[in-house]
Design a protein around this motif. Structure first.
Motif, PDB file in Angstrom:
ATOM      1  N   LEU A   1    -105.998  17.609 -12.994  1.00 11.04           N
ATOM      2  CA  LEU A   1    -106.107  17.209 -14.609  1.00 11.04           C
ATOM      3  C   LEU A   1    -104.844  16.974 -15.086  1.00 11.04           C
ATOM      4  O   LEU A   1    -104.779  16.684 -16.414  1.00 11.04           O
ATOM      5  N   LEU A   2    -103.757  16.781 -14.433  1.00 10.31           N
ATOM      6  CA  LEU A   2    -102.451  16.623 -14.781  1.00 10.31           C
ATOM      7  C   LEU A   2    -102.010  15.114 -14.469  1.00 10.31           C
ATOM      8  O   LEU A   2    -102.600  14.502 -13.431  1.00 10.31           O
ATOM      9  N   PRO A   3    -101.437  14.479 -15.318  1.00  9.77           N
ATOM     10  CA  PRO A   3    -100.521  14.971 -16.592  1.00  9.77           C
ATOM     11  C   PRO A   3    -101.661  14.988 -17.807  1.00  9.77           C
ATOM     12  O   PRO A   3    -102.854  14.340 -17.500  1.00  9.77           O
ATOM     13  N   CYS A   4    -101.148  15.429 -18.806  1.00  7.79           N
ATOM     14  CA  CYS A   4    -102.044  15.275 -20.126  1.00  7.79           C
ATOM     15  C   CYS A   4    -102.177  13.866 -20.421  1.00  7.79           C
ATOM     16  O   CYS A   4    -100.733  13.149 -20.301  1.00  7.79           O
ATOM     17  N   THR A   5    -103.292  13.530 -21.314  1.00  8.42           N
ATOM     18  CA  THR A   5    -103.234  11.874 -21.572  1.00  8.42           C
ATOM     19  C   THR A   5    -103.516  11.962 -22.989  1.00  8.42           C
ATOM     20  O   THR A   5    -104.301  12.511 -23.669  1.00  8.42           O
ATOM     21  N   ILE A   6    -102.593  10.880 -23.717  1.00  6.57           N
ATOM     22  CA  ILE A   6    -102.852  10.686 -25.110  1.00  6.57           C
ATOM     23  C   ILE A   6    -102.979   9.195 -25.165  1.00  6.57           C
ATOM     24  O   ILE A   6    -102.295   8.162 -24.686  1.00  6.57           O
ATOM     25  N   ALA A   7    -103.904   8.588 -25.923  1.00  7.70           N
ATOM     26  CA  ALA A   7    -104.186   7.034 -25.929  1.00  7.70           C
ATOM     27  C   ALA A   7    -103.968   6.762 -27.298  1.00  7.70           C
ATOM     28  O   ALA A   7    -104.270   7.657 -28.447  1.00  7.70           O
TER      29      ALA A   7
ATOM     30  N   ASP B   1    -107.766  -5.995 -27.988  1.00  7.30           N
ATOM     31  CA  ASP B   1    -107.218  -4.879 -28.803  1.00  7.30           C
ATOM     32  C   ASP B   1    -105.948  -4.263 -27.920  1.00  7.30           C
ATOM     33  O   ASP B   1    -106.108  -4.231 -26.698  1.00  7.30           O
ATOM     34  N   GLU B   2    -105.147  -3.605 -28.587  1.00  8.09           N
ATOM     35  CA  GLU B   2    -104.071  -2.715 -27.977  1.00  8.09           C
ATOM     36  C   GLU B   2    -104.729  -1.658 -27.582  1.00  8.09           C
ATOM     37  O   GLU B   2    -105.359  -0.844 -28.043  1.00  8.09           O
ATOM     38  N   TYR B   3    -104.177  -1.042 -26.269  1.00 12.79           N
ATOM     39  CA  TYR B   3    -104.687   0.258 -25.865  1.00 12.79           C
ATOM     40  C   TYR B   3    -103.530   0.723 -24.886  1.00 12.79           C
ATOM     41  O   TYR B   3    -103.164   0.168 -23.854  1.00 12.79           O
ATOM     42  N   ARG B   4    -102.816   1.924 -25.365  1.00 17.20           N
ATOM     43  CA  ARG B   4    -101.704   2.363 -24.445  1.00 17.20           C
ATOM     44  C   ARG B   4    -102.170   3.848 -24.052  1.00 17.20           C
ATOM     45  O   ARG B   4    -102.803   4.463 -24.891  1.00 17.20           O
ATOM     46  N   LEU B   5    -102.137   4.217 -22.904  1.00 18.80           N
ATOM     47  CA  LEU B   5    -102.397   5.447 -22.271  1.00 18.80           C
ATOM     48  C   LEU B   5    -101.180   6.085 -22.138  1.00 18.80           C
ATOM     49  O   LEU B   5    -100.172   5.828 -21.105  1.00 18.80           O
ATOM     50  N   LEU B   6    -100.711   7.275 -22.718  1.00 15.47           N
ATOM     51  CA  LEU B   6     -99.323   8.028 -22.452  1.00 15.47           C
ATOM     52  C   LEU B   6     -99.478   9.022 -21.389  1.00 15.47           C
ATOM     53  O   LEU B   6    -100.412   9.912 -21.675  1.00 15.47           O
ATOM     54  N   GLU B   7     -98.864   9.256 -20.301  1.00 11.78           N
ATOM     55  CA  GLU B   7     -99.099  10.493 -19.524  1.00 11.78           C
ATOM     56  C   GLU B   7     -97.946  11.309 -19.974  1.00 11.78           C
ATOM     57  O   GLU B   7     -96.634  10.792 -19.730  1.00 11.78           O
ATOM     58  N   VAL B   8     -98.283  12.457 -20.513  1.00 10.79           N
ATOM     59  CA  VAL B   8     -97.195  13.263 -20.937  1.00 10.79           C
ATOM     60  C   VAL B   8     -97.209  14.732 -20.232  1.00 10.79           C
ATOM     61  O   VAL B   8     -98.426  15.237 -19.438  1.00 10.79           O
ATOM     62  N   CYS B   9     -96.110  15.322 -20.279  1.00 14.33           N
ATOM     63  CA  CYS B   9     -95.919  16.625 -19.344  1.00 14.33           C
ATOM     64  C   CYS B   9     -95.019  17.555 -19.829  1.00 14.33           C
ATOM     65  O   CYS B   9     -93.951  16.865 -20.649  1.00 14.33           O
ATOM     66  N   ASN B  10     -95.306  18.892 -19.684  1.00 14.05           N
ATOM     67  CA  ASN B  10     -94.237  19.884 -20.167  1.00 14.05           C
ATOM     68  C   ASN B  10     -94.166  20.250 -18.763  1.00 14.05           C
ATOM     69  O   ASN B  10     -94.853  21.081 -18.277  1.00 14.05           O
ATOM     70  N   PRO B  11     -92.923  20.315 -18.284  1.00 20.25           N
ATOM     71  CA  PRO B  11     -92.439  20.527 -16.832  1.00 20.25           C
ATOM     72  C   PRO B  11     -92.809  22.173 -16.454  1.00 20.25           C
ATOM     73  O   PRO B  11     -93.416  22.536 -15.480  1.00 20.25           O
ATOM     74  N   GLY B  12     -92.314  23.006 -17.419  1.00 21.93           N
ATOM     75  CA  GLY B  12     -92.810  24.254 -17.426  1.00 21.93           C
ATOM     76  C   GLY B  12     -94.151  24.838 -17.261  1.00 21.93           C
ATOM     77  O   GLY B  12     -94.599  25.560 -16.630  1.00 21.93           O
ATOM     78  N   ALA B  13     -94.718  24.069 -18.163  1.00 14.85           N
ATOM     79  CA  ALA B  13     -96.374  24.328 -18.372  1.00 14.85           C
ATOM     80  C   ALA B  13     -96.997  23.769 -16.946  1.00 14.85           C
ATOM     81  O   ALA B  13     -97.615  24.505 -16.387  1.00 14.85           O
ATOM     82  N   ALA B  14     -96.549  22.881 -16.489  1.00 16.38           N
ATOM     83  CA  ALA B  14     -97.288  22.064 -15.361  1.00 16.38           C
ATOM     84  C   ALA B  14     -96.670  22.955 -14.093  1.00 16.38           C
ATOM     85  O   ALA B  14     -97.807  23.407 -13.146  1.00 16.38           O
TER      86      ALA B  14
END
Length: 134
Positions: free
Chosen positions: A82-88, A56-69
């Protein structure tokens, strides 16, 4: 699974889009709410390079809002774990899904009202982006 699945840990929606289209649309949707993609891990490719069959396809995006970080790290450097936020974005049983780790869940063990409030704000933006991209 229809609609969104809400668990204590994640927020998951089914998408009729291809994995590549879901990644592209999620990237655009995240940008609209102030987040960028730091990196994308393609687990199917990574595991196959290690000689493991993963169909199966499985991509994990590491996402960030610089100001929030910046704000979180200045408040409590350990929260950087706990950073960056992750979205699969992945396939399961011939269906495609977008799933995010809920910041409120990740921050639950850190008893800090300011961070808890901040986590809710970030989570709202990530859910909004997910809903738009699905």
């Amino acid at each position: 699974m229809t609609g969104a699945a809400k668990t204590n840990f994640s927020y998951t929606v089914r998408t009729l889009k291809t994995i590549n289209q879901a990644v592209d649309d999620m990237t655009t949707s995240l940008k609209d709410v102030g987040f960028g993609i730091l990196g994308t891990l393609d687990f199917k490719e990574i595991l196959q390079k290690k000689g493991l069959d993963f169909k199966d396809e499985y991509r994990l995006l590491e996402v960030c809002n610089p100001g929030a970080a910046k704000q979180v790290l200045e408040s409590n450097p350990e929260v950087g774990l706990l950073l960056p936020c992750t979205i699969a974005i992945y396939q399961k049983n011939n269906e495609n899904f977008i799933s995010l780790a809920k910041p409120t869940s990740l921050l639950a063990n850190i008893h800090d009202y300011t961070l808890e409030k901040f986590g809710k704000e970030i989570e709202q933006k990530l859910v909004q982006a997910t809903e738009k991209a699905k």
